[in-house]
Design a protein around this motif. Structure first.
Motif: not given
Length: 269
Positions: A175-177, A9-16, A104-106
């Motif tokens: 991502x998560x790995x 998701x875009x939110x997950x991309x922002x954490x990355x 948790x994001x790489x």
């Protein structure tokens, strides 16, 4: 998830992107530490401090037993060099690869540079051409239908520079790995590659050598060297693909300054 490819998701991309900017700062610190007389371990320590002070975690340290925060590869060492007491000299060609985890994001990125002043024009040309290949691949991703479009763009730059992508080593999903599907080759391969879809995050990382594309792994079971002893360079960025465009997660400006001359405007997720 889409098959074996993780879509974010875009939110997950922002954490990355937060992890990615920490990686960018760690690499800058390692490069600043790379002066004649410094050890490869000094570069690792500099990167490690930045990651720790940011409250992030190294994704290299302990990965399948890897003993350091950064891979530091020198001259004929292409990738996965273990930092230690090797002393750097004027004119050494150094590649530093490191990563960080946030929530948790790489993030994963690599740079190459010359210590002090270059002793051979070919070394500086190699570093610059490998970086051009990276950005050509990233620019191609912005409009790519398939991963193979990225691979072709990288190989075209290598061919123009009369350099050779290292065989058997490729970019990857992230991502998560740190290492996930799909593979992102640095050269054309037969068969149909995966389609590029919104939600993909890819680590594009050309590894180019002046001589033969063949390589060997040293007795430490990590360090990859060019088989003929010729020098090598390695550049890498992690990039997000979303509905409105791409964003270089491991660059503070999303890659805007390097992509503008290539006709691409990155869009933040």
């Amino acid at each position: 998830m889409s098959g074996r490819i993780q879509l974010k998701s875009r939110e997950e991309m922002r954490v990355m992107a937060r992890a990615g900017v920490i990686v960018q700062r760690a690499l800058a610190a390692a490069k600043e530490a790379a002066v004649p007389g410094a050890t490869t371990g000094d570069l690792d320590a500099a990167a490690s401090r930045v990651i720790a002070e940011a409250g992030a975690t190294s994704n290299f340290l302990g990965y399948h037993g890897f003993p350091a925060t950064a891979c530091v590869s020198v001259n004929e060492e292409v990738v996965h060099g273990i930092p230690g007491d090797r002393v750097l000299a004027e004119g050494d060609l150094v590649s530093v690869d490191c990563g960080a985890i946030v929530e948790g994001w790489h993030g994963d990125s690599a740079i190459s540079f010359i210590v002090g002043e270059p002793l051979a024009k070919a070394d500086l040309a190699l570093v610059k051409a490998t970086e051009r290949a990276l950005w050509a691949g990233i620019a191609a991703l912005a409009t790519a239908d398939r991963i193979s479009d990225v691979s072709a763009a990288i190989e075209d730059v290598a061919d123009e520079a009369r350099l050779h992508p290292l065989e058997g080593y490729v970019g990857h999903g992230i991502g998560t790995e740190m290492h996930m599907e799909p593979d992102v080759p640095n050269y054309r391969v037969r068969g149909r590659s995966p389609r590029v879809k919104p939600g993909m995050c890819l680590a594009i990382e050309p590894m180019l050598v002046i001589g033969t594309p063949d390589s060997a792994v040293l007795n430490d079971e990590w360090t990859v060297v060019s088989l003929d002893g010729s020098r090598a360079a390695h550049w890498e960025h992690s990039i997000a693909v979303h509905e409105d465009g791409i964003w270089v997660l491991t660059a503070a400006d999303g890659g805007a300054s390097r992509l503008a001359p290539l006709g691409v405007t990155p869009v933040a997720p």
